[in-house]
Write a protein that holds these residues in place. Structure first.
Motif, mmCIF file in Angstrom:
data_model
loop_
_atom_site.group_PDB
_atom_site.id
_atom_site.type_symbol
_atom_site.label_atom_id
_atom_site.label_comp_id
_atom_site.label_asym_id
_atom_site.label_seq_id
_atom_site.Cartn_x
_atom_site.Cartn_y
_atom_site.Cartn_z
ATOM 1 N N LYS A 105 0.766 -1.272 0.058
ATOM 2 C CA LYS A 105 -0.012 0.095 -0.036
ATOM 3 C C LYS A 105 0.790 1.171 0.010
ATOM 4 O O LYS A 105 0.334 2.314 -0.453
ATOM 5 C CB LYS A 105 -0.922 0.102 1.168
ATOM 6 N N LYS A 164 2.696 3.714 -5.038
ATOM 7 C CA LYS A 164 1.451 4.593 -5.644
ATOM 8 C C LYS A 164 1.272 4.229 -7.343
ATOM 9 O O LYS A 164 0.596 4.863 -8.015
ATOM 10 C CB LYS A 164 2.023 5.954 -5.874
ATOM 11 N N LEU A 214 -2.916 -0.552 -9.237
ATOM 12 C CA LEU A 214 -4.456 -0.537 -8.741
ATOM 13 C C LEU A 214 -4.439 -2.074 -8.990
ATOM 14 O O LEU A 214 -4.204 -2.725 -9.969
ATOM 15 C CB LEU A 214 -5.212 0.076 -10.037
ATOM 16 N N LYS A 232 -7.214 2.018 -3.691
ATOM 17 C CA LYS A 232 -6.222 1.094 -4.736
ATOM 18 C C LYS A 232 -7.057 -0.107 -5.126
ATOM 19 O O LYS A 232 -6.576 -0.983 -6.132
ATOM 20 C CB LYS A 232 -5.119 0.484 -3.825
#
Length: 227
Positions: free
Chosen positions: A66, A69, A72, A97
């Motif tokens: 997590k 960045k 997804l 996410k």
């Protein structure tokens, strides 16, 4: 694995069993499903969200990553565990996410596969069914995408044998997170996986392959028992 199950649990003789792999629709084989570059790695799970799929493994793997960045996770489908999975993603602080899309019509699926750089597959590993190969794997292979899994048995074997991706044991969310990170860090390592998946599918999982094998088996039975 079902052969072992029938032989060892039900005591059915192996000499009376034959194996023909389940086929899958190959309509996506000829489609261009290449993902557009959007600055992140897109992982996709598509299918039932029930107890047997142990999809919390994917959510927990995402939580291990997590702080990054650059990824997804797209969850396409519905089932008895969907609400729990959405709650778990919120509890673990990764709801931004992990995106849930609900159930989709078959004709809409290509656009979701186009989102994906990588496909994810999981299954419970604490019973005989967990060692069998879900039909999802065959369908995944037709898209020409790398496949990462936390799964045992036949699916684990096929992913490794076909060199279409990588796999850890069922339930190993930390191991799955490491595979996901490995792909994000070195995607070039997986550049041949999609092509390998399609090639393996054509060798083993087409409708023609299935029907030819079934026809051959029935001919053998007729010849064996013909009076």
């Amino acid at each position: 694995p079902f052969i072992d199950y029938f032989k060892e649990v039900i005591n059915y003789p192996e000499s009376k069993m034959s194996y023909i792999p389940q086929h899958a629709d190959d309509s996506m084989m000829s489609q261009n499903l290449r993902a557009e570059e959007n600055g992140v790695t897109d992982f996709l799970y598509a299918g039932n969200m029930g107890k047997g799929q142990t999809l919390d493994v994917i959510i927990r793997a995402a939580a291990e990553l997590k702080d990054r960045k650059d990824f997804l996770i797209h969850m396409v489908g519905d089932g008895s565990k969907r609400t729990e999975l959405e709650e778990l993603s919120r509890e673990l602080g990764i709801s931004e996410k992990v995106l849930f899309y609900g159930n989709q019509k078959r004709e809409n699926m290509p656009k979701f596969y186009m989102k994906a750089d990588v496909l994810l597959i999981t299954l419970r590993g604490n019973n005989a069914v967990g060692n069998t190969m879900p039909g999802k794997l065959q369908m995944y292979m037709t898209t020409g995408k790398p496949i990462l899994g936390a799964i045992n048995g036949a699916a684990n074997e096929v992913i490794r044998e076909s060199e279409c991706g990588a796999c850890v044991q069922a339930g190993d969310y930390k191991g799955l997170a490491k595979l996901m990170a490995d792909y994000m860090n070195w995607p070039q390592k997986y550049i041949e996986c999609g092509k390998n998946a399609k090639a393996y599918f054509l060798r083993h999982f087409t409708l023609k392959k299935y029907m030819d094998s079934l026809e051959e088996l029935m001919k053998e039975m007729v010849e064996k028992y013909e009076i």
